[in-house]
Design a protein around this motif. Structure first.
Motif, short mmCIF file in Angstrom:
data_model
loop_
_atom_site.label_atom_id
_atom_site.label_comp_id
_atom_site.label_asym_id
_atom_site.label_seq_id
_atom_site.Cartn_x
_atom_site.Cartn_y
_atom_site.Cartn_z
N ILE A 378 43.01 23.22 36.20
CA ILE A 378 41.52 23.57 36.55
C ILE A 378 40.40 23.71 35.47
CG2 ILE A 378 40.60 25.97 37.27
CD1 ILE A 378 42.97 26.46 38.97
N ALA A 379 40.87 24.06 34.38
CA ALA A 379 39.72 24.15 33.09
C ALA A 379 39.46 22.69 32.78
CB ALA A 379 40.29 24.79 31.91
N HIS A 380 40.19 21.62 32.75
CA HIS A 380 39.97 20.40 32.40
C HIS A 380 39.14 19.75 33.69
CE1 HIS A 380 40.28 16.43 30.70
NE2 HIS A 380 40.39 15.96 32.09
N TRP A 381 39.44 19.98 34.98
CA TRP A 381 38.75 19.51 36.21
C TRP A 381 37.36 20.11 36.29
CZ3 TRP A 381 43.44 20.22 39.96
CH2 TRP A 381 44.62 19.62 39.65
N ALA A 382 37.23 21.36 35.87
CA ALA A 382 35.68 22.04 35.85
C ALA A 382 34.84 21.08 35.25
CB ALA A 382 35.99 23.39 35.28
N ALA A 383 35.27 20.38 33.99
CA ALA A 383 34.11 19.64 33.33
C ALA A 383 33.72 18.39 34.18
CB ALA A 383 34.75 18.92 31.98
N GLU A 384 34.59 18.13 35.40
CA GLU A 384 34.28 16.77 36.33
C GLU A 384 33.54 17.29 37.36
OE1 GLU A 384 37.66 14.74 36.99
OE2 GLU A 384 38.22 14.30 34.92
N GLU A 385 34.03 18.51 38.06
CA GLU A 385 33.47 19.02 39.12
C GLU A 385 33.27 20.44 39.02
OE1 GLU A 385 35.43 17.54 42.88
OE2 GLU A 385 37.19 16.78 41.43
N PRO A 386 32.21 20.81 38.26
CA PRO A 386 31.92 22.22 38.05
C PRO A 386 31.83 23.10 39.23
CG PRO A 386 30.17 20.89 37.35
CD PRO A 386 31.35 19.94 37.67
N ALA A 387 31.26 22.66 40.45
CA ALA A 387 31.04 23.52 41.64
C ALA A 387 32.19 23.90 41.93
CB ALA A 387 29.81 22.75 42.54
N ARG A 388 33.08 23.01 41.95
CA ARG A 388 34.41 23.28 42.85
C ARG A 388 35.35 24.03 42.03
NH1 ARG A 388 38.49 18.39 44.65
NH2 ARG A 388 40.07 19.73 45.84
N TRP A 389 35.50 23.98 40.70
CA TRP A 389 36.40 24.43 40.02
C TRP A 389 36.11 25.40 38.90
CZ3 TRP A 389 41.19 23.31 42.03
CH2 TRP A 389 41.09 22.03 42.76
N ALA A 390 34.87 25.29 38.50
CA ALA A 390 34.38 26.17 37.34
C ALA A 390 34.43 27.73 37.66
CB ALA A 390 33.15 26.05 36.93
N PRO A 391 34.45 28.24 38.96
CA PRO A 391 34.52 29.55 39.27
C PRO A 391 35.82 30.18 38.82
CG PRO A 391 33.19 28.59 40.87
CD PRO A 391 33.67 27.58 40.20
N TRP A 392 36.87 29.33 38.76
CA TRP A 392 38.03 29.83 38.63
C TRP A 392 38.78 29.59 36.97
CZ3 TRP A 392 40.10 32.48 42.39
CH2 TRP A 392 39.69 32.26 43.57
N VAL A 393 37.76 29.20 36.25
CA VAL A 393 38.36 28.80 34.87
C VAL A 393 38.19 30.21 34.08
CG1 VAL A 393 37.72 27.58 32.65
CG2 VAL A 393 37.18 26.59 34.90
N VAL A 394 39.46 30.76 33.68
CA VAL A 394 39.86 31.81 32.93
C VAL A 394 40.85 31.46 31.70
CG1 VAL A 394 39.17 33.48 34.85
CG2 VAL A 394 41.46 32.31 34.36
N PRO A 395 40.82 32.11 30.86
CA PRO A 395 41.99 32.07 29.71
C PRO A 395 43.33 32.11 30.43
CG PRO A 395 40.53 33.85 29.18
CD PRO A 395 40.03 33.52 30.40
N CYS A 396 44.17 31.22 30.06
CA CYS A 396 45.66 31.22 30.44
C CYS A 396 46.39 32.24 29.82
CB CYS A 396 46.24 29.70 30.17
SG CYS A 396 47.87 29.53 30.64
N PRO A 397 47.21 32.99 30.53
CA PRO A 397 47.98 33.99 30.12
C PRO A 397 49.47 33.62 29.55
CG PRO A 397 48.23 33.82 32.51
CD PRO A 397 47.34 32.92 32.10
N ILE A 398 49.54 32.37 29.63
CA ILE A 398 50.63 31.96 28.74
C ILE A 398 50.50 30.77 27.51
CG2 ILE A 398 52.94 30.47 29.24
CD1 ILE A 398 52.49 31.10 32.19
N GLY A 399 50.98 31.33 26.21
CA GLY A 399 50.83 30.52 25.12
C GLY A 399 51.56 29.47 25.10
N ASP A 400 51.43 28.56 23.92
CA ASP A 400 52.25 27.55 23.68
C ASP A 400 53.67 27.80 23.17
OD1 ASP A 400 50.49 25.57 24.28
OD2 ASP A 400 49.55 25.37 22.42
N GLU A 401 53.73 29.14 22.35
CA GLU A 401 55.01 29.36 21.82
C GLU A 401 55.86 30.00 22.93
OE1 GLU A 401 52.04 32.92 22.32
OE2 GLU A 401 51.86 31.01 21.31
#
Length: 503
Positions: A378-401
């Protein structure tokens, strides 16, 4: 594994399997041949007056032995009738539909009558329980017939026992006799099957003898949409009903014969199997899956929908009712990740009592990876379609580790090695048994040659026995000798009938 780019699309493969197409056509014919009973608009019990309904549902056989239960059911029936009477309609079934209670899954439907009843004063703490008991009486008394889809969103601990008392004692007695002939380990399957059958009576009316093959197919289709797991327990009730000889002789031996005709579920149906309360999040998951659909086969799409709609958001809503944002507080995220780390299931103990068993979820990291991919996509798609995906961009609660699988791979290797160590001492027994069965099969083939004796080698004709092996209660005739691994030197060959009934 971190997903930072939009998933590439690929062209879906075209299925050109004539066998599957032929089976689908055959199964469609079966569905037309065995249709479900249509819903009745009016019947005697639903057209009675409130006094007649209350009098009937508080008289034998609707009177339980416990006084407290009897009083609670009477209060519940009276309160529900008072609430439904406030709605304009001709029958209780029409009033129930007009109440729109079936639009609320689970037990939250009681908020509707409680809101009405509290207008006349404060309600006691036990009133919600009274309403649940009252609904049980209205359903078992055939006053209302809820929708099958709604019934499957609720638990029904008392539905089958009460139906056995008030609706069809003879039918449930025969059903219990079938269950008594099974081992104790099958009691759980018998209980689930009885509940499924009682649900058909609740939604379709009548007795067990009135259930049709089409009713069972409709139930399994609805289970497929609403419930996700269940395996043999989903279809076991059909085998038990068939054992009661209530179906026509040409009814399929298994309900799985109807499986291919239903086809695949749509994305909306995949998501709506779960009771998501927040409509915007539900729509977001549907949009996300539709965006991913070109790059996924159906099995993978189903798995992602299970994770996002079921294991993720439905659990989050259970932990934090009313939440409407993907931004999870730290405490909520920790609680959710702790919950999905284990699986809980209910099994039957040696004494027949239900036991809840918790075990580690071996694919917990895979579930976390899917949820993390959801946030990052969703965070990546927001750069291409901000009107559709940007309202849902938030920090991910799951880390790499948290999604590292290094330890998981070591644990899996350790489990594999342990299984090998446990089974290795039995290898000589297995090879000896297989060799003995091979020689026995060769002797049988030699005896089956033209002019040879029809008697089994080493056995008298009268000693030949047909053996059926059971799996999940349904009898499945094995066509070949079965290999049984035993710790001693004994060995017996199991013979079975072929599919056309010949030895």
């Amino acid at each position: 594994m971190t997903m930072t780019t939009k998933h590439s699309t690929r062209r879906q493969l075209q299925t050109a399997n004539a066998t599957v197409e032929q089976a689908r056509a055959r199964n469609n014919v079966l569905r037309e041949r065995f249709p479900p009973r249509s819903a009745e608009a009016r019947w005697l019990a639903t057209a009675q007056s409130a006094d007649e309904v209350l009098r009937r549902l508080t008289s034998p056989p609707f009177l339980p032995a416990a006084n407290a239960t009897r009083a609670g059911r009477r209060r519940g029936v009276a309160k529900l009738l008072r609430w439904l009477s406030s709605l304009s309609a001709d029958t209780w079934q029409q009033r129930w539909k007009a109440s729109r209670a079936e639009e609320i899954s689970g037990t939250d439907w009681t908020d509707l009558p409680l809101r009405f009843l509290r207008q006349s004063g404060p309600s006691p703490s036990y009133e919600r329980g009274d309403l649940t008991s009252g609904l049980l009486m209205l359903v078992c008394g055939d006053v209302i017939r809820p929708d099958l889809n709604w019934m499957l969103t609720r638990t029904h601990k008392h539905l089958a026992p009460v139906m056995a008392e008030v609706r069809d004692p003879e039918g449930f007695t025969r059903l219990a006799q079938v269950a008594e002939a099974e081992p104790a380990s099958a009691r759980g399957e018998a209980t689930v099957a009885a509940t499924r059958i009682a649900m058909l009576l609740a939604c379709k009316g009548g007795s067990i003898a009135d259930i049709t093959v089409g009713d069972c197919v409709e139930l399994v289709d609805t289970l497929r949409r609403v419930h996700v797991r269940g395996g043999q327990r989903k279809v076991d009730f059909y085998l038990r009903l068939r054992a009661l000889d209530i179906f026509p002789e040409d009814a399929p031996a298994t309900i799985r014969a109807f499986g291919l005709a239903a086809g695949r579920l749509s994305i909306e149906e995949l998501v709506d199997r779960y009771p998501i309360r927040c409509r915007p999040v539900r729509d977001l998951i549907v949009d996300y899956l539709r965006e991913r659909q070109p790059s996924l086969d159906y099995t993978s799409l189903d798995a992602v929908s299970r994770t996002l709609a079921g294991l993720f958001w439905t659990w989050v809503e259970a932990l934090s009712p009313g939440i409407d944002s993907l931004r999870l507080p730290a405490a909520l995220a920790r609680a959710w990740k702790t919950d999905i780390a284990t699986k809980k299931r209910t099994t039957t103990g040696p004494d027949g009592t239900p036991l809840q068993v918790a075990s580690p979820r071996l694919n917990a990291k895979d579930e976390l990876i899917r949820v993390r991919a959801f946030y990052l996509d969703i965070a990546h798609w927001a750069a291409e379609e901000p009107a559709r995906w940007a309202p849902w961009v938030v920090p991910c609660p799951i880390g790499d580790e948290e999604i590292s699988k290094a330890k998981d791979r070591k644990h899996r290797k350790a489990r594999m090695d342990q299984r090998t160590r446990e089974r290795l001492p039995l290898l000589p027994v297995l090879t000896e048994t297989v060799d003995r069965r091979r020689r026995a099969a060769a002797e049988l083939l030699a005896a089956a040659e033209p002019g040879a004796s029809r008697c089994c080698p080493g056995k008298n004709p009268g000693d030949f026995k047909t053996r059926f092996w059971h799996r999940s209660w349904g009898a499945v005739a094995e066509r070949y000798p079965a290999v049984r691994l035993r710790g001693d030197d004994s060995c017996e060959t199991a013979y079975a009938l072929s599919s056309d009934g010949q030895k």
